[in-house]
Design a protein around this motif. Structure first.
Motif, PDB file in Angstrom:
ATOM      1  N   GLY A 344       0.780  -1.230   0.000  1.00 26.52           N
ATOM      2  CA  GLY A 344       0.000   0.000   0.000  1.00 26.52           C
ATOM      3  C   GLY A 344       0.809   1.276   0.000  1.00 26.52           C
ATOM      4  O   GLY A 344       0.264   2.353   0.224  1.00 26.52           O
ATOM      5  N   VAL A 345       2.130   1.181  -0.245  1.00 26.31           N
ATOM      6  CA  VAL A 345       2.981   2.370  -0.277  1.00 26.31           C
ATOM      7  C   VAL A 345       2.886   3.029  -1.642  1.00 26.31           C
ATOM      8  O   VAL A 345       2.771   2.346  -2.672  1.00 26.31           O
ATOM      9  N   LYS A 346       2.950   4.357  -1.676  1.00 30.35           N
ATOM     10  CA  LYS A 346       2.968   5.097  -2.929  1.00 30.35           C
ATOM     11  C   LYS A 346       4.405   5.512  -3.241  1.00 30.35           C
ATOM     12  O   LYS A 346       5.043   6.195  -2.446  1.00 30.35           O
ATOM     13  N   LEU A 347       4.903   5.071  -4.384  1.00 36.18           N
ATOM     14  CA  LEU A 347       6.270   5.375  -4.808  1.00 36.18           C
ATOM     15  C   LEU A 347       6.217   6.405  -5.927  1.00 36.18           C
ATOM     16  O   LEU A 347       5.586   6.165  -6.961  1.00 36.18           O
ATOM     17  N   ASP A 348       6.861   7.543  -5.716  1.00 35.66           N
ATOM     18  CA  ASP A 348       6.798   8.600  -6.729  1.00 35.66           C
ATOM     19  C   ASP A 348       8.161   9.215  -7.029  1.00 35.66           C
ATOM     20  O   ASP A 348       8.232  10.239  -7.698  1.00 35.66           O
ATOM     21  N   GLU A 349       9.248   8.625  -6.544  1.00 31.79           N
ATOM     22  CA  GLU A 349      10.563   9.200  -6.835  1.00 31.79           C
ATOM     23  C   GLU A 349      11.174   8.507  -8.053  1.00 31.79           C
ATOM     24  O   GLU A 349      10.862   7.350  -8.363  1.00 31.79           O
ATOM     25  N   PRO A 350      12.084   9.178  -8.780  1.00 33.83           N
ATOM     26  CA  PRO A 350      12.651   8.588  -9.999  1.00 33.83           C
ATOM     27  C   PRO A 350      13.518   7.360  -9.757  1.00 33.83           C
ATOM     28  O   PRO A 350      13.735   6.581 -10.686  1.00 33.83           O
ATOM     29  N   ALA A 351      14.020   7.158  -8.528  1.00 30.36           N
ATOM     30  CA  ALA A 351      14.931   6.049  -8.259  1.00 30.36           C
ATOM     31  C   ALA A 351      14.271   4.681  -8.373  1.00 30.36           C
ATOM     32  O   ALA A 351      14.975   3.664  -8.352  1.00 30.36           O
ATOM     33  N   VAL A 352      12.941   4.630  -8.510  1.00 31.91           N
ATOM     34  CA  VAL A 352      12.257   3.344  -8.618  1.00 31.91           C
ATOM     35  C   VAL A 352      12.238   2.835 -10.054  1.00 31.91           C
ATOM     36  O   VAL A 352      11.744   1.734 -10.304  1.00 31.91           O
ATOM     37  N   ASP A 353      12.779   3.604 -11.000  1.00 27.51           N
ATOM     38  CA  ASP A 353      12.669   3.243 -12.418  1.00 27.51           C
ATOM     39  C   ASP A 353      13.323   1.900 -12.720  1.00 27.51           C
ATOM     40  O   ASP A 353      12.760   1.072 -13.449  1.00 27.51           O
ATOM     41  N   LEU A 354      14.533   1.671 -12.179  1.00 28.96           N
ATOM     42  CA  LEU A 354      15.260   0.446 -12.505  1.00 28.96           C
ATOM     43  C   LEU A 354      14.513  -0.786 -12.001  1.00 28.96           C
ATOM     44  O   LEU A 354      14.367  -1.776 -12.738  1.00 28.96           O
ATOM     45  N   ALA A 355      14.038  -0.754 -10.766  1.00 29.30           N
ATOM     46  CA  ALA A 355      13.275  -1.890 -10.236  1.00 29.30           C
ATOM     47  C   ALA A 355      11.978  -2.079 -11.015  1.00 29.30           C
ATOM     48  O   ALA A 355      11.540  -3.222 -11.240  1.00 29.30           O
ATOM     49  N   LEU A 356      11.377  -0.993 -11.444  1.00 31.40           N
ATOM     50  CA  LEU A 356      10.164  -1.073 -12.256  1.00 31.40           C
ATOM     51  C   LEU A 356      10.442  -1.779 -13.577  1.00 31.40           C
ATOM     52  O   LEU A 356       9.678  -2.667 -14.002  1.00 31.40           O
ATOM     53  N   ALA A 357      11.552  -1.421 -14.219  1.00 31.69           N
ATOM     54  CA  ALA A 357      11.907  -2.046 -15.494  1.00 31.69           C
ATOM     55  C   ALA A 357      12.264  -3.520 -15.308  1.00 31.69           C
ATOM     56  O   ALA A 357      11.885  -4.365 -16.138  1.00 31.69           O
ATOM     57  N   ILE A 358      12.958  -3.849 -14.225  1.00 32.72           N
ATOM     58  CA  ILE A 358      13.344  -5.241 -13.975  1.00 32.72           C
ATOM     59  C   ILE A 358      12.108  -6.105 -13.735  1.00 32.72           C
ATOM     60  O   ILE A 358      12.007  -7.237 -14.238  1.00 32.72           O
ATOM     61  N   SER A 359      11.140  -5.589 -12.983  1.00 32.90           N
ATOM     62  CA  SER A 359       9.934  -6.376 -12.722  1.00 32.90           C
ATOM     63  C   SER A 359       9.134  -6.599 -14.004  1.00 32.90           C
ATOM     64  O   SER A 359       8.596  -7.692 -14.229  1.00 32.90           O
ATOM     65  N   ILE A 360       9.074  -5.603 -14.884  1.00 29.99           N
ATOM     66  CA  ILE A 360       8.353  -5.744 -16.149  1.00 29.99           C
ATOM     67  C   ILE A 360       9.045  -6.767 -17.042  1.00 29.99           C
ATOM     68  O   ILE A 360       8.405  -7.664 -17.615  1.00 29.99           O
ATOM     69  N   ALA A 361      10.375  -6.659 -17.162  1.00 30.57           N
ATOM     70  CA  ALA A 361      11.120  -7.601 -18.000  1.00 30.57           C
ATOM     71  C   ALA A 361      11.067  -9.012 -17.433  1.00 30.57           C
ATOM     72  O   ALA A 361      11.000  -9.994 -18.181  1.00 30.57           O
ATOM     73  N   SER A 362      11.073  -9.130 -16.097  1.00 28.06           N
ATOM     74  CA  SER A 362      11.011 -10.454 -15.471  1.00 28.06           C
ATOM     75  C   SER A 362       9.677 -11.136 -15.769  1.00 28.06           C
ATOM     76  O   SER A 362       9.629 -12.334 -16.075  1.00 28.06           O
ATOM     77  N   SER A 363       8.586 -10.399 -15.709  1.00 31.31           N
ATOM     78  CA  SER A 363       7.288 -10.985 -16.005  1.00 31.31           C
ATOM     79  C   SER A 363       7.151 -11.289 -17.497  1.00 31.31           C
ATOM     80  O   SER A 363       6.576 -12.321 -17.872  1.00 31.31           O
ATOM     81  N   TYR A 364       7.680 -10.410 -18.335  1.00 29.42           N
ATOM     82  CA  TYR A 364       7.577 -10.627 -19.779  1.00 29.42           C
ATOM     83  C   TYR A 364       8.342 -11.878 -20.207  1.00 29.42           C
ATOM     84  O   TYR A 364       7.854 -12.685 -21.019  1.00 29.42           O
ATOM     85  N   ARG A 365       9.525 -12.065 -19.653  1.00 30.36           N
ATOM     86  CA  ARG A 365      10.339 -13.238 -20.000  1.00 30.36           C
ATOM     87  C   ARG A 365       9.995 -14.460 -19.160  1.00 30.36           C
ATOM     88  O   ARG A 365      10.560 -15.538 -19.387  1.00 30.36           O
ATOM     89  N   ASP A 366       9.113 -14.275 -18.172  1.00 25.03           N
ATOM     90  CA  ASP A 366       8.745 -15.369 -17.264  1.00 25.03           C
ATOM     91  C   ASP A 366       9.987 -15.945 -16.599  1.00 25.03           C
ATOM     92  O   ASP A 366      10.167 -17.154 -16.505  1.00 25.03           O
ATOM     93  N   GLN A 367      10.829 -15.046 -16.120  1.00 24.28           N
ATOM     94  CA  GLN A 367      12.094 -15.437 -15.499  1.00 24.28           C
ATOM     95  C   GLN A 367      12.208 -14.713 -14.157  1.00 24.28           C
ATOM     96  O   GLN A 367      12.071 -13.501 -14.075  1.00 24.28           O
ATOM     97  N   GLY A 368      12.421 -15.474 -13.087  1.00 30.02           N
ATOM     98  CA  GLY A 368      12.475 -14.899 -11.749  1.00 30.02           C
ATOM     99  C   GLY A 368      13.773 -14.164 -11.480  1.00 30.02           C
ATOM    100  O   GLY A 368      14.802 -14.401 -12.124  1.00 30.02           O
ATOM    101  N   THR A 369      13.716 -13.247 -10.519  1.00 26.60           N
ATOM    102  CA  THR A 369      14.902 -12.507 -10.100  1.00 26.60           C
ATOM    103  C   THR A 369      15.482 -13.132  -8.837  1.00 26.60           C
ATOM    104  O   THR A 369      14.808 -13.877  -8.128  1.00 26.60           O
TER     105      THR A 369
END
Length: 439
Positions: A344-369
């Motif tokens: 339930g946390v709201k994230l609005d700072e730019p530093a979350v971009d890398l984790a956001l991209a990794i989670s999207i790519a992980s789901s797209y490739r169906d590959q866990g981190t």
């Protein structure tokens, strides 16, 4: 009008001019300062800079959000959804402040004294210095404050208070503006700390005129999900401290309990081999918090792919997906994307971009981190990983929670020696990061 419409005679109407009466609040608003001194022009060199000591409550999370404690003579506005726990929080704080030797006047326009007493018994709040006053008339409240001279006043809520000199309905714009101006005058002229509860609209903003937030010293938002026990107290304005500070509480049967290490709470239910999961070290004010970002990508069955997010700005999600498609060769235009920040946390700072991209790519490739890794970095439109602030605090928090590796912008490694015990990896582009993390 020359002719009377009742009797039909001419030149019988007489104009009577009624002089408007000046309200007491207007008379005193510009004549007094804190301590009852008469305001007058002063030389800048003659103004005293001595700060009044802050009063600390027993809730360290509240002290953090307020900037170190309660400032005497300040006006604090607390907003939140109905039933989120605003009255519970203020009743607890009132009980704590009354036990430190201060006198607290709790004014309620929504509950009777009996109802407040029942809640106080459940919260184990009891003090001879805590007074309950169910009233909505500001003139009577003003008389009680002048008679009691309390150290703290709680107004629950500002939308239920009425100024009898204003003819408009309770809760109207003019009523809220006049009541707030009167409370500000009382706080500054008598040095009384006043806590004001404000209801919020469906859009999440405090109900009433926007000037309400401009007039007060501090604006706090009490957020959370009614279906979960955790509550977040966020400062969006503070004249006496940092903004965007965060305090986390847990709603229990006996009241609100502070959460000293929220990162463990947000990460305790994470699955080890889940795809579409990435941990980010986000800064909330001066505190680093580790939060799990979850992404789920599925093939779109409609013409236009959907982008749905919770706790993350939807425009940021679309931007990161566009960068991944252009710079990392991921075909995402025909994928529905659902993202959320767990807890339930709201994230609005730019530093979350890398984790956001990794989670999207992980789901797209169906590959866990790797569950022992976390990610920090801002992504530019050309695919570069840009530096972020307070990298030392972020890495230290990740190490304290047992993470073995953290990916950071490569430029953040200049003129800084990483600590021993955690592997700090610098990445320059999103393509390099994907090769290292999802290889």
């Amino acid at each position: 009008m020359g002719r009377c419409p009742n009797c039909g005679k001419w030149n019988t109407l007489v104009e009577e001019v009624v002089a408007p009466s000046v309200t007491p609040s207007v008379q005193h608003a510009t004549t007094t300062l804190v301590g009852g001194r008469v305001s007058k022009p002063e030389k800048l060199s003659a103004v005293s800079t001595q700060r009044e000591p802050r009063v600390k409550t027993q809730l360290a999370e509240l002290n953090r959000v307020l900037g170190g404690g309660v400032v005497p003579g300040s006006l604090v506005l607390i907003g939140g959804d109905p039933g989120i726990g605003k009255s519970t929080l203020l009743l607890q704080v009132s009980g704590q402040l009354s036990q430190t030797g201060g006198t607290v006047l709790y004014v309620s326009g929504e509950e009777s004294a009996n109802q407040i007493k029942m809640r106080a018994n459940r919260l184990s709040v009891s003090s001879d210095n805590l007074y309950l006053y169910p009233e909505t008339d500001m003139s009577r409240i003003r008389e009680s404050i002048d008679e009691m001279k309390p150290d703290y006043v709680v107004i629950d809520s500002v939308q239920t208070m009425s100024e009898p000199e204003i003819s408009s309905a309770i809760g109207s714009v003019s009523q809220i503006r006049q009541v707030t101006a009167e409370l500000m005058r009382i706080a500054k002229s008598q040095g009384i700390t006043i806590f004001v509860v404000g209801h919020v609209t469906k859009g999440g903003a405090i109900a009433g005129p926007k000037i309400l937030e401009h007039m007060v010293d501090t604006v706090l938002y009490f957020e959370g999900d009614l279906h979960h026990t955790y509550r977040i107290l966020r400062a969006v304005k503070n004249r006496f401290g940092s903004t965007n500070e965060l305090g986390i509480f847990e709603m229990q049967e006996t009241g609100l309990k502070e959460v000293s290490n929220p990162s463990e709470i947000f990460l305790e239910e994470r699955l080890a081999d889940a795809t579409g999961s990435a941990i980010v070290v986000s800064m909330e004010g001066t505190r680093p918090i580790l939060v799990e970002i979850q992404a789920l990508l599925t093939p779109s069955v409609f013409g236009n792919a959907q982008r749905t997010s919770s706790g993350i700005d939807r425009n940021r999600v679309s931007l990161i997906m566009a960068v991944l498609e252009k710079r990392a060769n991921l075909m995402l235009q025909n994928q529905d994307a659902y993202l959320k920040a767990a807890g339930g946390v709201k994230l609005d700072e730019p530093a979350v971009d890398l984790a956001l991209a990794i989670s999207i790519a992980s789901s797209y490739r169906d590959q866990g981190t790797d569950p022992s890794e976390c990610y920090v970095g801002e992504i530019g439109l050309t695919g570069e990983i840009r530096r972020v602030n307070r990298i030392e605090s972020r890495v230290s928090e990740a190490q304290k929670l047992g993470f073995k590796r953290i990916y950071v912008p490569k430029n953040n490694l200049k003129d800084w020696t990483p600590p021993v015990g955690i592997d700090v990896v610098g990445v320059a582009t999103i393509g390099d990061a994907l090769k290292l993390i999802l290889s």
